[in-house]
Scaffold this motif. Structure first.
Motif, PDB file in Angstrom:
ATOM      1  N   SER A 196       0.823  -1.220   0.000  1.00  0.00           N
ATOM      2  CA  SER A 196       0.000   0.000   0.000  1.00  0.00           C
ATOM      3  C   SER A 196       0.851   1.261   0.000  1.00  0.00           C
ATOM      4  CB  SER A 196      -0.942   0.006   1.201  1.00  0.00           C
ATOM      5  OG  SER A 196      -0.220  -0.163   2.411  1.00  0.00           O
ATOM      6  N   GLU A 197       2.049   1.177   0.603  1.00  0.00           N
ATOM      7  CA  GLU A 197       2.975   2.312   0.660  1.00  0.00           C
ATOM      8  C   GLU A 197       4.303   1.808   1.217  1.00  0.00           C
ATOM      9  OE1 GLU A 197       2.092   5.321   3.726  1.00  0.00           O
ATOM     10  OE2 GLU A 197       0.658   3.922   4.596  1.00  0.00           O
ATOM     11  N   GLU A 243      -2.139  -2.655   3.830  1.00  0.00           N
ATOM     12  CA  GLU A 243      -3.219  -1.926   4.505  1.00  0.00           C
ATOM     13  C   GLU A 243      -3.530  -2.501   5.885  1.00  0.00           C
ATOM     14  OE1 GLU A 243      -5.466   1.335   4.640  1.00  0.00           O
ATOM     15  OE2 GLU A 243      -4.402   0.804   2.795  1.00  0.00           O
ATOM     16  N   LEU A 259      -2.074  -1.407   9.487  1.00  0.00           N
ATOM     17  CA  LEU A 259      -2.620  -0.308  10.285  1.00  0.00           C
ATOM     18  C   LEU A 259      -3.456  -0.847  11.444  1.00  0.00           C
ATOM     19  CD1 LEU A 259      -3.567   2.099   7.394  1.00  0.00           C
ATOM     20  CD2 LEU A 259      -2.043   2.687   9.286  1.00  0.00           C
ATOM     21  N   SER A 291      -2.811  -0.142  15.385  1.00  0.00           N
ATOM     22  CA  SER A 291      -3.905   0.346  16.236  1.00  0.00           C
ATOM     23  C   SER A 291      -4.091  -0.564  17.453  1.00  0.00           C
ATOM     24  CB  SER A 291      -5.214   0.414  15.450  1.00  0.00           C
ATOM     25  OG  SER A 291      -5.107   1.339  14.394  1.00  0.00           O
ATOM     26  N   SER A 329       2.320   8.088   8.363  1.00  0.00           N
ATOM     27  CA  SER A 329       1.364   7.167   7.742  1.00  0.00           C
ATOM     28  C   SER A 329       0.183   6.910   8.670  1.00  0.00           C
ATOM     29  CB  SER A 329       2.075   5.839   7.412  1.00  0.00           C
ATOM     30  OG  SER A 329       1.133   4.817   7.151  1.00  0.00           O
ATOM     31  N   PHE A 330       0.475   6.673   9.948  1.00  0.00           N
ATOM     32  CA  PHE A 330      -0.593   6.355  10.902  1.00  0.00           C
ATOM     33  C   PHE A 330      -1.505   7.560  11.153  1.00  0.00           C
ATOM     34  CE2 PHE A 330      -2.241   5.707  15.271  1.00  0.00           C
ATOM     35  CZ  PHE A 330      -2.972   4.557  15.026  1.00  0.00           C
ATOM     36  N   LYS A 390      -2.115  10.046   9.254  1.00  0.00           N
ATOM     37  CA  LYS A 390      -2.887  10.419   8.061  1.00  0.00           C
ATOM     38  C   LYS A 390      -3.899   9.341   7.666  1.00  0.00           C
ATOM     39  CE  LYS A 390      -0.156  13.839   5.624  1.00  0.00           C
ATOM     40  NZ  LYS A 390       0.328  14.216   4.301  1.00  0.00           N
ATOM     41  N   SER A 391      -3.884   8.214   8.363  1.00  0.00           N
ATOM     42  CA  SER A 391      -4.772   7.107   8.000  1.00  0.00           C
ATOM     43  C   SER A 391      -6.168   7.296   8.586  1.00  0.00           C
ATOM     44  CB  SER A 391      -4.195   5.783   8.519  1.00  0.00           C
ATOM     45  OG  SER A 391      -4.349   5.704   9.935  1.00  0.00           O
ATOM     46  N   SER A 392      -7.136   6.585   8.014  1.00  0.00           N
ATOM     47  CA  SER A 392      -8.501   6.634   8.541  1.00  0.00           C
ATOM     48  C   SER A 392      -8.557   6.008   9.931  1.00  0.00           C
ATOM     49  CB  SER A 392      -9.455   5.902   7.596  1.00  0.00           C
ATOM     50  OG  SER A 392      -9.052   4.560   7.449  1.00  0.00           O
ATOM     51  N   HIS A 393      -7.615   5.094  10.227  1.00  0.00           N
ATOM     52  CA  HIS A 393      -7.570   4.470  11.559  1.00  0.00           C
ATOM     53  C   HIS A 393      -7.366   5.530  12.642  1.00  0.00           C
ATOM     54  CE1 HIS A 393      -7.310   0.021  10.899  1.00  0.00           C
ATOM     55  NE2 HIS A 393      -7.159   0.454   9.664  1.00  0.00           N
ATOM     56  N   LYS A 412      -7.665   9.192  11.933  1.00  0.00           N
ATOM     57  CA  LYS A 412      -8.584  10.329  11.736  1.00  0.00           C
ATOM     58  C   LYS A 412     -10.029   9.978  12.089  1.00  0.00           C
ATOM     59  CE  LYS A 412      -6.965  11.417   7.493  1.00  0.00           C
ATOM     60  NZ  LYS A 412      -6.702  12.187   6.258  1.00  0.00           N
TER      61      LYS A 412
END
Length: 614
Positions: A103-104, A123, A126, A130, A176-177, A179-182, A184
């Motif tokens: 993913s990156e 992906e 993440l 979390s 990365s973390f 900026k992730s939806s996890h 935000k």
């Protein structure tokens, strides 16, 4: 395999006691049978990736058992898989290392060829990160009850990111973390209940981000129960920022209007929801900051603070006296152990002394192996280990449950994202056990001689940088007789110091500008992580060269021999940490010089043509 607890509750429904109970039970289950968990983790990684090119190349042919895996798969360093990494970075989407799409890339603070290493990730990682964060508050609450009733004032930042030629993002793991939806869209967790709005954390301008986070922390001072940053150096930078800008911050609190220098509209909007005119608070902060001594400033401004949450293990231990000064000796808590390659484990005894911090590796995170480290007389400032292992050394690796108390090991990981028997480069010592799972002290990063923030400079790199710099002395018929280095953290930010003893054969005096050129050449020759810290992040101060009297390094040798070193085996240390040695060197300084400007740094890698993405 133990099931991780899931938090799908809203803040109003959140039952901290119930959630904590589930989390602590997960830790209990995972550490009670780590051998079985580790076998299942390896089997899962190998079965899902059975057809990837890397495993096929080594002839694994679908085998998922430990014995075949260890027999066929070599123990590797970054350089061994760099060609595969480069293919992925350049756009090859075939399953080279992992069956799931990369993913990156996460950019490591370690370097290869002067550039950050690129760690592949997927992906689902993440979710694992979390999970590790979700373990922290229940563990802490056993020692400091009631933390869920307040907030954490944490100084968290994103760093610049780049795009590889193939279009994948390359950025630090925390960027990365965040900026992730996890992060935000995170569900309620008291550990991530911060005084800083997400907009401030995600602001790319480091000044605006720091200013707005500090302002929000001051406005909510009575709700703050814990303070911190990722590294000790980062938290001290935040206090230094307050020392420089408290008058502006007090003015904002007095008027209820944020400083016009903060131009990011989303930051202004988020802060204005928190900032209200408060003359009494402004006067109080002004009175405290105006005092001559800043000792205990944290407990003075944030009186309900229970601890400081920062990494103070490894090279960060050099910041402990400064943190003690500012915090009035509050507990310094190191909560977790993680890297770009993988998140590893947590500290189950968070109120221990910094020198006794140990991390329990959570066996569901990855498959762990350990390479025994044998020190030469145990006196080296740093540990140097060969990059490639012979067959005998490969066979020395042991599993998580087979490590021995007191023994030091280099950590080797196999991850869900496509690293197989990868040498992380961290040296750990077995400190004890939680049930059947070992707990480790972090000892050091192998080969590192100098570090101020997230930078890591090794001896070979330092030697090359010094070699480049001394070319400036040639026209003056001067040579470098001997040198050593020191990470000076008494300044904020800290900076590298080089002690040089010269042999002067010419009669022309060397102008100060030449030594300044030497400073800059050293900096230009160091890796991209150092240069980013100097330029973009401002987390490292200008490099300093101190010229010492002739005969200084003879005195250094005499001192070492007086402590028991062998005259036959003595060689000048390329880095000094022992206070009496630093004092000896500083007592013989003839002149000193600083780098006149920041070295060049551009996001991205040289081989990409530095296509950056901000």
């Amino acid at each position: 395999m133990p099931e991780a607890p899931k938090n799908s509750l809203k803040p109003t429904d959140y039952n901290f006691g119930e959630q904590s109970k589930k989390t602590l039970q997960f830790i209990e289950d995972a550490t009670s049978n780590p051998d079985e968990v580790q076998k299942k983790v390896l089997e899962e990684i190998l079965s899902r990736n059975a057809h990837v090119e890397y495993l096929q190349r080594h002839g694994l042919n679908g085998h998922t058992d430990c014995e075949t895996f260890k027999k066929l798969l070599p123990v590797i360093t970054y350089e061994d898989i760099q060609p595969d990494i480069n293919r992925i970075a350049n756009g090859d989407t075939s399953p080279i290392l992992c069956s799931k799409p990369i993913s990156e890339f996460l950019t490591s603070s370690g370097t290869s060829g002067g550039e950050r290493k690129l760690m592949p990730t997927i992906e689902e990682e993440l979710g694992r990160r979390s999970l590790l964060y979700s373990l922290l508050m229940p563990v802490l609450n056993q020692f400091i009850p009631g933390l869920e009733k307040g907030k954490g004032m944490y100084f968290l930042f994103i760093k610049s990111e780049a795009k590889t030629p193939g279009g994948l993002l390359a950025r630090p793991v925390l960027t990365s973390f965040y900026k992730s939806s996890h992060f935000k869209n995170r569900l309620f967790d008291p550990y991530t209940n911060y005084t800083s709005p997400d907009e401030s954390i995600l602001c790319p301008d480091s000044y605006q981000s720091m200013y707005s986070q500090m302002l929000c922390g001051l406005c909510q001072r009575n709700e703050v129960l814990r303070v911190g940053a990722v590294f000790a150096s980062g938290f001290i930078r935040a206090i230094r920022f307050l020392e420089k800008h408290w008058q502006l911050l007090c003015n904002d609190i007095r008027t209820g209007i944020i400083n016009p220098q903060i131009t990011d509209p989303s930051v202004r909007e988020a802060v204005m929801k928190i900032l209200k005119p408060d003359l009494k608070l402004a006067d109080f902060i002004e009175a405290e900051c105006n005092l001559e001594s800043w000792q205990g400033i944290i407990t003075r401004l944030w009186p309900n603070t229970k601890y400081v949450d920062v990494i103070v293990t490894g090279t960060m231990s050099q910041y402990i006296p400064t943190l003690d000064y500012y915090s009035n000796g509050l507990p310094l808590v190191c909560t977790m152990y993680a890297s770009s390659e993988c998140y590893f484990g947590v500290n189950l005894n968070p109120l221990c002394k910094p020198s006794e911090v140990s991390y329990t590796l959570i066996p569901t995170m990855a498959y762990f192996e350990f390479l025994p480290v044998h020190r030469n007389n145990g006196v080296a400032n740093f540990i140097s280990m060969p990059k490639s292992l012979n067959e005998k050394e490969q066979q020395e690796l042991v599993d998580l449950v087979d490590v021995k108390l007191g023994q030091e090991y280099e950590l080797v990981v196999t991850t869900y994202a496509g690293l197989y028997r990868y040498r992380v480069g961290d040296v750990l010592r077995v400190a004890g056990f939680k049930n059947k799972a070992p707990q480790f002290n972090f000892i050091c990063r192998k080969n590192v001689v100098l570090s101020i923030d997230s930078d890591k400079t090794d001896e070979v790199e330092l030697q090359n940088a010094v070699k480049n710099a001394v070319n400036h002395l040639v026209p003056f018929d001067a040579t470098l007789a001997e040198y050593t280095s020191y990470a000076d953290t008494t300044t904020i930010p800290g900076h590298y110091v080089l002690f040089w003893e010269l042999s002067l054969n010419g009669s022309t005096p060397i102008p100060p500008s030449i030594f300044e050129d030497c400073c800059l050449t050293v900096e230009e020759s160091l890796n991209s992580v150092y240069r980013q810290g100097r330029g973009s992040d401002k987390s490292i101060g200008p490099l300093e060269i101190k010229i010492v009297e002739p005969g200084t390094f003879d005195k250094l040798m005499d001192y070492a021999i007086s402590l028991g070193a062998s005259i036959n085996q003595y060689k000048t240390p390329r880095c000094v940490k022992y206070a009496p040695l630093v004092e000896l060197l500083n007592s013989r300084i003839m002149s000193n010089y600083f780098s006149p400007k920041c070295p060049k740094w551009i996001p991205g890698h040289k081989q990409w043509g530095n296509k950056n993405c901000n």
